[in-house]
Scaffold this active site. Structure first.
Site, short mmCIF file in Angstrom:
data_model
loop_
_atom_site.label_atom_id
_atom_site.label_comp_id
_atom_site.label_asym_id
_atom_site.label_seq_id
_atom_site.Cartn_x
_atom_site.Cartn_y
_atom_site.Cartn_z
N GLU A 121 0.81 -1.21 0.00
CA GLU A 121 0.00 0.00 0.00
C GLU A 121 0.84 1.26 0.00
O GLU A 121 1.97 1.27 0.49
CB GLU A 121 -0.92 0.02 1.22
CG GLU A 121 -1.90 -1.12 1.25
CD GLU A 121 -2.86 -1.03 2.42
OE1 GLU A 121 -3.59 -2.00 2.65
OE2 GLU A 121 -2.88 0.01 3.10
N CYS A 138 3.73 8.41 1.33
CA CYS A 138 4.32 7.38 2.18
C CYS A 138 4.49 6.10 1.36
O CYS A 138 3.51 5.51 0.92
CB CYS A 138 3.43 7.13 3.39
SG CYS A 138 4.11 5.98 4.59
N CYS A 145 7.16 -7.32 6.93
CA CYS A 145 8.31 -6.79 7.66
C CYS A 145 8.81 -7.86 8.62
O CYS A 145 8.02 -8.58 9.23
CB CYS A 145 7.93 -5.53 8.43
SG CYS A 145 9.33 -4.73 9.26
N CYS A 149 7.60 -5.35 15.32
CA CYS A 149 7.33 -4.41 16.42
C CYS A 149 5.97 -4.75 17.02
O CYS A 149 5.02 -5.06 16.30
CB CYS A 149 7.36 -2.97 15.91
SG CYS A 149 8.98 -2.47 15.30
N CYS A 152 2.61 -3.08 15.72
CA CYS A 152 2.48 -2.90 14.27
C CYS A 152 1.98 -4.18 13.61
O CYS A 152 2.60 -5.23 13.73
CB CYS A 152 3.85 -2.53 13.70
SG CYS A 152 3.89 -2.45 11.90
N HIS A 257 9.83 5.39 19.72
CA HIS A 257 8.69 4.78 20.43
C HIS A 257 8.94 4.41 21.88
O HIS A 257 8.01 4.01 22.58
CB HIS A 257 8.19 3.55 19.67
CG HIS A 257 7.94 3.80 18.21
ND1 HIS A 257 7.21 4.87 17.76
CD2 HIS A 257 8.37 3.14 17.11
CE1 HIS A 257 7.18 4.85 16.43
NE2 HIS A 257 7.89 3.83 16.02
N CYS A 379 -2.47 7.60 9.64
CA CYS A 379 -1.15 7.11 10.02
C CYS A 379 -1.28 5.81 10.80
O CYS A 379 -2.01 5.72 11.77
CB CYS A 379 -0.45 8.16 10.87
SG CYS A 379 1.07 7.59 11.58
#
Length: 411
Positions: A121, A138, A145, A149, A152, A257, A379
């Protein structure tokens, strides 16, 4: 985003799915010119017995006028256009879903790879600034990934593969072209003003294709973007931050974070390999490299606000201490919950109190505005229903359900 809370609420419309087609596979695959650097294109044209300047001509047609048909490239000889048509193509990733929000946000879902492929995306977020209408894109660098995390959902689907240079730059090409569909070729312009490598994936774990694509973004024969307007965001792959500093001068963002190693080990597991002391030192080296170029005057710190986890005033004071010797701007990001997420969003009052501590310490600290809610493009909502080939998401949801059951049994 790959380094932020991500929702998996997008599904491709049935109508869109019905229109998908399987590309035919040629006996001799054509060379895709879309992701080729100027140096590679110059070498390619010399191999055809042509002058190197043809590379710049083709790049302008492709990246500035969004022309994919060689027959329309009028300053190239007919003979060369016929030759290019036989052996080359200009092909962006296939768009399988697009949605434009009422607030101006635009989102695309791309199919990459052959056959059924995989989905990634891209989101474009508009905003007004001093220079006019800013359009920030973005961009994703990987399918899935590997960093996992805890907040996420991209990480919950696991890592599938790296994107190629043409698949990365193709996201920028499609976004620009979407504003030019009804504009005469001679009047077309590049509409995207800023690029952030903050989509799916960890950019520094797909180093060479990402650098090649970002170099095209900066090339005056392609997109001619300012170094300050092209940003790479990383969760903290320390050796690759140093390598990036040797090869490219772009803005750097750190997905932080957490302000201490104990908490960051939980939220961003790569911290166990590259703890905060090493990460901050690498960011300092990046800024100082080559005499502190314009794109490297500061590092952007991204910080997702998780209710009761990393949003306490003591965390804000820890950040002040952690970042005291690192020129930085801080971006506080309200968490966007996704299905089965074990976290909640910090309250507005708590986020503002956190911001005040940082601002009073002299940091430029902003709270990111959520955009594109009506198309799941805010976001942290950049995933979509991608195939979970590693079964990581299934295992994670089971773990969350077990934790909830324990809480219920104890209460």
């Amino acid at each position: 985003m790959a380094h932020e809370a991500v929702s998996s609420s997008l599904a491709v419309d049935e109508q869109d799915s019905a229109t998908l087609h399987q590309p035919t596979k040629d006996a001799t695959p054509k060379i895709n010119l879309l992701g080729m650097s100027r140096a590679a294109l110059e070498q390619f044209f010399e191999s055809l017995g042509e002058k190197k300047f043809r590379a710049g001509q083709v790049m302008k047609w492709v990246h500035q006028y969004f022309i994919t048909d060689f027959a329309q490239m009028s300053n190239i000889s007919g003979k060369l256009r016929e030759k290019l048509e036989k052996v080359c193509e200009v092909k962006a990733p296939e768009v399988v879903h697009r949605h434009y929000s009422k607030d101006g946000t635009r989102k695309w879902v791309f199919r990459v790879g052959e056959g059924s492929g995989s989905l990634v995306e891209t989101v474009l977020i508009p905003a007004d600034d001093k220079t006019g209408a800013r359009k920030t894109l973005c961009i994703s660098s990987q399918v899935g990934c590997a960093l996992d995390c805890s907040f996420c959902s991209t990480g919950k689907q696991g890592f599938q593969r790296d994107l190629t240079p043409d698949e990365i730059i193709g996201q920028l090409w499609v976004a620009n072209e979407s504003y030019m569909e009804d504009v005469e070729v001679a009047e077309r312009t590049r509409s995207v003003t800023n690029v952030v490598m903050m989509g799916m994936g960890e950019p520094l774990l797909n180093f060479k294709p990402v650098v090649q694509a970002m170099s095209l973004m900066l090339d005056d024969f392609a997109y001619g973007m300012s170094k300050r307007r092209v940003t790479l965001s990383t969760s903290g792959i320390v050796p690759m931050i140093d390598k990036l500093g040797e090869q490219l001068d772009v803005a750097l963002a750190i997905s932080l974070h957490a302000p201490n190693d104990e908490l960051r080990n939980e939220l961003v597991p790569i911290n166990k390999k590259y703890p905060l002391e090493q990460l901050i030192a690498s960011a300092q080296r990046y800024i100082k490299k080559d005499g502190n170029e314009s794109a490297r005057k500061h590092v952007t710190i991204e910080y997702v606000m998780l209710d009761g986890v990393n949003d306490k005033l003591e965390h804000a004071h820890q950040m002040v201490k952690l970042l005291k010797d690192l020129p930085s701007k801080i971006n506080l990001i309200p968490f966007n919950p996704f299905p089965h997420a074990p976290y909640g969003r910090s309250s507005r009052n708590r986020i503002m109190a956190f911001q005040k501590v940082l601002s009073d310490a002299g940091f430029v600290c902003t709270i990111r505005q959520t955009r594109g809610d009506d198309i799941d493009a805010a976001c942290g909502q950049l995933v979509g229903q991608v195939a979970d080939r590693t079964r990581r998401a299934e295992q994670w949801k089971k773990k969350v359900a077990q934790q909830h059951e324990i809480v219920r049994s104890q209460g």
